[in-house]
Design a protein around this motif. Structure first.
Motif, PDB file in Angstrom:
ATOM      1  N   VAL A 184       0.847  -1.197   0.000  1.00  0.00           N
ATOM      2  CA  VAL A 184       0.000   0.000   0.000  1.00  0.00           C
ATOM      3  C   VAL A 184       0.884   1.249   0.000  1.00  0.00           C
ATOM      4  N   LEU A 185       1.929   1.251   0.815  1.00  0.00           N
ATOM      5  CA  LEU A 185       2.842   2.386   0.859  1.00  0.00           C
ATOM      6  C   LEU A 185       3.572   2.555  -0.464  1.00  0.00           C
ATOM      7  N   LEU A 186       4.017   1.444  -1.065  1.00  0.00           N
ATOM      8  CA  LEU A 186       4.763   1.539  -2.322  1.00  0.00           C
ATOM      9  C   LEU A 186       3.912   2.154  -3.425  1.00  0.00           C
ATOM     10  N   VAL A 187       2.650   1.736  -3.519  1.00  0.00           N
ATOM     11  CA  VAL A 187       1.764   2.317  -4.530  1.00  0.00           C
ATOM     12  C   VAL A 187       1.514   3.788  -4.210  1.00  0.00           C
ATOM     13  N   LYS A 188       1.302   4.110  -2.921  1.00  0.00           N
ATOM     14  CA  LYS A 188       1.035   5.497  -2.553  1.00  0.00           C
ATOM     15  C   LYS A 188       2.223   6.391  -2.870  1.00  0.00           C
ATOM     16  N   LEU A 189       3.444   5.914  -2.623  1.00  0.00           N
ATOM     17  CA  LEU A 189       4.625   6.712  -2.932  1.00  0.00           C
ATOM     18  C   LEU A 189       4.756   6.941  -4.433  1.00  0.00           C
ATOM     19  N   ALA A 190       4.485   5.911  -5.217  1.00  0.00           N
ATOM     20  CA  ALA A 190       4.534   6.076  -6.673  1.00  0.00           C
ATOM     21  C   ALA A 190       3.442   7.032  -7.142  1.00  0.00           C
ATOM     22  N   ASP A 191       2.265   6.925  -6.545  1.00  0.00           N
ATOM     23  CA  ASP A 191       1.160   7.835  -6.852  1.00  0.00           C
ATOM     24  C   ASP A 191       1.562   9.274  -6.536  1.00  0.00           C
ATOM     25  N   ARG A 192       2.170   9.489  -5.375  1.00  0.00           N
ATOM     26  CA  ARG A 192       2.584  10.839  -4.996  1.00  0.00           C
ATOM     27  C   ARG A 192       3.697  11.354  -5.920  1.00  0.00           C
ATOM     28  N   LEU A 193       4.606  10.466  -6.317  1.00  0.00           N
ATOM     29  CA  LEU A 193       5.691  10.885  -7.202  1.00  0.00           C
ATOM     30  C   LEU A 193       5.149  11.387  -8.534  1.00  0.00           C
ATOM     31  N   HIS A 194       4.201  10.660  -9.133  1.00  0.00           N
ATOM     32  CA  HIS A 194       3.645  11.123 -10.406  1.00  0.00           C
ATOM     33  C   HIS A 194       2.844  12.406 -10.222  1.00  0.00           C
ATOM     34  N   ASN A 195       2.112  12.527  -9.127  1.00  0.00           N
ATOM     35  CA  ASN A 195       1.374  13.763  -8.875  1.00  0.00           C
ATOM     36  C   ASN A 195       2.325  14.951  -8.702  1.00  0.00           C
ATOM     37  N   MET A 196       3.466  14.730  -8.061  1.00  0.00           N
ATOM     38  CA  MET A 196       4.440  15.808  -7.902  1.00  0.00           C
ATOM     39  C   MET A 196       5.052  16.194  -9.243  1.00  0.00           C
ATOM     40  N   ARG A 197       5.242  15.228 -10.121  1.00  0.00           N
ATOM     41  CA  ARG A 197       5.810  15.533 -11.437  1.00  0.00           C
ATOM     42  C   ARG A 197       4.868  16.400 -12.274  1.00  0.00           C
ATOM     43  N   THR A 198       3.589  16.348 -11.970  1.00  0.00           N
ATOM     44  CA  THR A 198       2.600  17.115 -12.744  1.00  0.00           C
ATOM     45  C   THR A 198       1.924  18.181 -11.887  1.00  0.00           C
ATOM     46  N   LEU A 199       2.574  18.602 -10.800  1.00  0.00           N
ATOM     47  CA  LEU A 199       1.945  19.508  -9.839  1.00  0.00           C
ATOM     48  C   LEU A 199       1.713  20.908 -10.412  1.00  0.00           C
ATOM     49  N   LYS A 200       2.467  21.279 -11.421  1.00  0.00           N
ATOM     50  CA  LYS A 200       2.359  22.638 -11.963  1.00  0.00           C
ATOM     51  C   LYS A 200       0.973  22.930 -12.539  1.00  0.00           C
ATOM     52  N   PHE A 201       0.191  21.896 -12.826  1.00  0.00           N
ATOM     53  CA  PHE A 201      -1.139  22.118 -13.392  1.00  0.00           C
ATOM     54  C   PHE A 201      -2.201  22.355 -12.310  1.00  0.00           C
ATOM     55  N   MET A 202      -1.818  22.183 -11.039  1.00  0.00           N
ATOM     56  CA  MET A 202      -2.767  22.355  -9.939  1.00  0.00           C
ATOM     57  C   MET A 202      -2.897  23.831  -9.559  1.00  0.00           C
ATOM     58  N   PRO A 203      -4.056  24.264  -9.024  1.00  0.00           N
ATOM     59  CA  PRO A 203      -4.137  25.596  -8.411  1.00  0.00           C
ATOM     60  C   PRO A 203      -3.098  25.693  -7.303  1.00  0.00           C
ATOM     61  N   PHE A 204      -2.492  26.865  -7.124  1.00  0.00           N
ATOM     62  CA  PHE A 204      -1.335  26.962  -6.234  1.00  0.00           C
ATOM     63  C   PHE A 204      -1.662  26.549  -4.802  1.00  0.00           C
ATOM     64  N   ASN A 205      -2.834  26.981  -4.275  1.00  0.00           N
ATOM     65  CA  ASN A 205      -3.132  26.656  -2.873  1.00  0.00           C
ATOM     66  C   ASN A 205      -3.220  25.148  -2.654  1.00  0.00           C
ATOM     67  N   LYS A 206      -3.796  24.425  -3.632  1.00  0.00           N
ATOM     68  CA  LYS A 206      -3.869  22.967  -3.506  1.00  0.00           C
ATOM     69  C   LYS A 206      -2.498  22.341  -3.730  1.00  0.00           C
TER      70      LYS A 206
END
Length: 749
Positions: free
Chosen positions: A148-170
């Motif tokens: 569960v942790l390994l999938v969550k870390l990979a999920d967070r890594l991809h979200n961080m790679r594409t974070l620039k598309f998020m509203p800044f506060n989020k």
């Protein structure tokens, strides 16, 4: 990759939807027995479930779970983990249910997806209380199955790679959560490569100017030192080859976030950092590691204090490597890390490097834990949940464990204990066993007696001296470094205080039953617990001791027909002295010479006894005084001399008055508080004469306050420590005999 080729910023791969066959091929490349049908069904199901959903970037949502799965295939994880990655957003973001996943893909995968769904709902950067509880839930979700942790870390890594598309506060919240929680968790699980990328992405989002400034400095240093770095690499490679050693030598550059954090924590300038560039020597076997070390230490002088052997004593996250620093080619300090290829794989991928399947079968989590120190740490941490800690304490403990580097110490029997930097023998004792920490009274480090607050170093052998019945001082909480020690000290302090209040409460309750003429027993009180809204007898006693429950209510709960005359009738006539007058008479009757008082009075032995006792402010009380105890909610007993005018404030609160008596050991000289007021002549030496008179009779001046009454006189208020009333009276007589003293009297506040 050489240092000169290092990218200035992690770059996400160009958008490309991974095809079905590509996913299967990636898994089969490291697991030829992969379940192709399972992977295909998961791919099709997730694609149809997400349908036309879009990400913030405008890309099809389905690209995200595929990217997460791709990251995990790089870590060579088992089929169930890859399938869980493909399906991880279906329950949360589509019409799919846990029952659907269980039915189509099995309960194992269903549990993984459900665990990930619960984690997604947690807010780990909210206000502290909620954050603490959510962090607790996070660790509970990953403790049973580390996948569960390994999938969550990979999920967070991809979200961080594409974070620039998020509203800044989020995006800011996600980056903070990554830096505070997920990057340290990746590091604690030994996943160094993932931790570094998560830190760098979050650092760039939250502090882009700081990151850019450090990268510019790194680039300038790389330009300046590039030729020297290449020379050192080539010379190391050549010398190892001449020694018959097969090794790869690679330069390594410290990450921007690590540089910034070290500059902040140690208040260093960029130029003062000595470990920005280092070299890794990767060999085939453990024996080769030590052969390389021997050759390097023979060839070049070492830098003292810069050698660490994490091969023989691995870090708790399974990291193994030999670290050394030498004065190498060109008289340059060269930092080296020597490790095998297997050690390097574990250093980069941590727990993911421990195969989750063998011989065509998936390992259960106990087998994984047997291979991974990091996972065992996670399970031990979660086991603390059973120790009734508050969520805030649990969060503090875990963050302390996550963020500190380790030192390694040994018990006298050779057991290895890993502790954070700056740890003390107190931390060591609690790491061995909670009871050892609670009863610790001294320590020897490498055979020499040292204070318990000494800082431990790598390789220290620590022996703890203990004494049964010892309670750790509350001040230790601010001296220790480990979360376990802090939590244990708090718990022991709370238990000791509760025990004091329970002891006081028991004496008050027994006395109340005696006054009521009713027999008392724990069995009788147990039957009345529901009427008192308490679960145990000790809970009742502690509540009475803290002043939260009146002893007469306890009597009435056991004997419902009992009426307390002190509360039922009108107050006595104030002209006759009120409750104060009655208590004076009662006290005069009960306060007889020591050792002959009735059992219904409560013995007072001073501040170091087993009861929560303090003495009246602005006056105190000393053995020989006739005394009254006043019960203050949450504070225990305050002892007043019977002549204190402050007692009139409690005339209308008879339930707070306690009959107390002195119970002093004549052989133990303990000081008690008293206060005197002195009127002294304002001339040179008068204050010295007062102090000398007090000291000659064994009194201790604890505080002194001076005011000017006129040009000729000074008023002194002196706080004293004395043994008893006889000594205090002798001091008063001695002071009255001084020619520089015009008046002296005892203060009764």
């Amino acid at each position: 990759m050489t240092l000169a080729e290092a990218p200035s910023r992690p770059v996400a791969p160009p958008l490309k939807i991974m095809r079905q066959y590509e996913l299967v091929d990636r898994v089969r490349s490291y697991n030829p027995q992969a379940d192709e049908d399972l992977l295909n069904r998961a791919y099709v199901y997730a694609m149809q479930a997400h349908g036309q959903q879009k990400r913030a970037s405008g890309d099809p949502f389905f690209t995200h779970p595929l990217a997460v799965a791709a990251i995990l295939t790089d870590l060579k994880l088992d089929d169930a983990t890859i399938v869980a990655a493909v399906l991880h957003d279906t329950i949360e973001d589509t019409a799919s249910t846990r029952e659907d996943i269980d039915r189509l893909f099995g309960a194992d995968i269903g549990a993984l997806v459900d665990g990930l769904t619960k984690i997604k709902k947690l807010d780990l950067v909210s206000k502290r209380a909620k954050q603490a509880e959510n962090f607790r839930k996070l660790l509970l979700a990953i403790a049973d199955d580390v996948r569960v942790l390994l999938v969550k870390l990979a999920d967070r890594l991809h979200n961080m790679r594409t974070l620039k598309f998020m509203p800044f506060n989020k995006g800011e919240r996600i980056a903070e959560e990554t830096l505070d929680i997920y990057a340290p968790l990746a590091g604690r699980m030994g996943m160094h490569g993932m931790r570094e990328e998560l830190e760098d992405l979050a650092f760039g989002y939250l502090m882009p100017d700081a990151r850019t400034a450090i990268l510019n400095r790194l680039h300038a240093m790389r330009e300046r030192l590039g030729p020297l770095i290449s020379t050192i690499e080539a010379e190391l490679q050549a010398r190892l080859g001449e020694a018959g050693l097969t090794a790869d030598v690679k330069g390594r550059e410290k990450q921007a976030y690590s540089i910034w954090r070290k500059m902040e924590q140690k208040s260093l300038a960029f130029e003062q950092l000595s470990d920005i560039f280092a070299f890794r020597v990767i060999v085939e076997t453990t024996a080769d590691c030590y052969r390389v070390l021997g050759m390097i230490h023979t060839e070049w002088p070492t830098v003292p204090g810069r050698f660490k052997d994490y091969v023989s004593t691995p870090k708790p996250n399974d990291y193994r490597s030999i670290h050394t620093t030498v004065v190498g080619p060109g008289k340059q300090r060269v930092e080296l890390q020597i490790r095998t290829r297997t050690m390097h794989s574990v250093a980069e991928n941590g727990i993911a490097a421990h195969a989750l399947y063998k011989d065509g079968r998936t390992l259960d989590m106990d087998e994984v834990a047997s291979e991974s120190h990091a996972y065992r740490w996670l399970r031990r941490t979660v086991a603390m949940l059973a120790e009734n800690e508050s969520p805030e304490e649990f969060l503090e403990h875990t963050k302390l464990e996550l963020f500190h580097d380790q030192v390694f110490c040994f018990t006298p029997k050779g057991r290895l204990i890993a502790l954070p930097q700056g740890a003390t023998p107190i931390d060591f004792a609690y790491a061995v066993h909670t009871n050892l920490g609670n009863t610790a009274v001294g320590a020897k480090v490498n055979g020499l007696a040292v204070p318990l607050v000494s800082r431990l170093k790598n390789g220290d052998e620590v022996e703890i001296a203990r004494a049964e019945g010892q309670v750790p001082p509350a001040a230790w909480e601010n001296l220790v470094m480990t979360g376990k020690a802090r939590a244990s000290i708090r718990r022991a302090t709370r238990n000791a205080v509760r025990s004091q209040y329970a002891g006081l409460g028991r004496q008050i309750v027994v006395r109340a039953f005696e006054r009521a003429g009713k027999p008392f027993g724990d069995d009788k009180l147990k039957a009345a617990l529901p009427r008192l809204a308490r679960l145990a007898v000790d809970d009742v006693m502690a509540a009475v001791g803290r002043g939260e429950m009146f002893s007469g209510d306890v009597v009435k709960a056991v004997y419902p027909d009992f009426t307390d005359e002190r509360r039922a009738g009108a107050s006595p006539d104030k002209a006759d002295g009120g409750w104060f007058g009655l208590r004076q008479a009662e006290n005069l009757q009960f306060k007889v010479p020591e050792g002959t008082g009735p059992t219904s009075t409560i013995p007072i032995r001073g501040l170091g006894g087993s009861l929560p006792v303090r003495f009246a402010p602005n006056g105190g009380a000393v053995p020989g005084d006739r005394i009254i105890g006043i019960l203050a909610p949450g504070e225990g007993i305050t002892i007043y001399p019977i002549q204190s005018p402050a007692l009139t404030a409690f005339d209308e609160q008879p339930e707070r008055w306690l009959d107390v008596r002195w119970d002093i050991d004549a052989d133990r000289k303990e000081l008690f508080p008293a206060q005197i007021a002195v009127q002294a002549v304002n001339e040179p030496g008068s204050l010295a004469a007062v102090a000398t008179a007090i000291g000659d009779l064994g009194g201790n001046i604890e505080d002194i306050r001076m005011t000017s009454r006129s040009r000729d006189f000074r008023d002194l208020v002196i706080d004293l420590g004395v043994w008893d009333l006889k000594q205090l009276n002798a001091i008063l007589s001695q002071l009255r005999a001084l020619s520089t003293v015009s008046g002296v009297e005892r203060v009764n506040g």
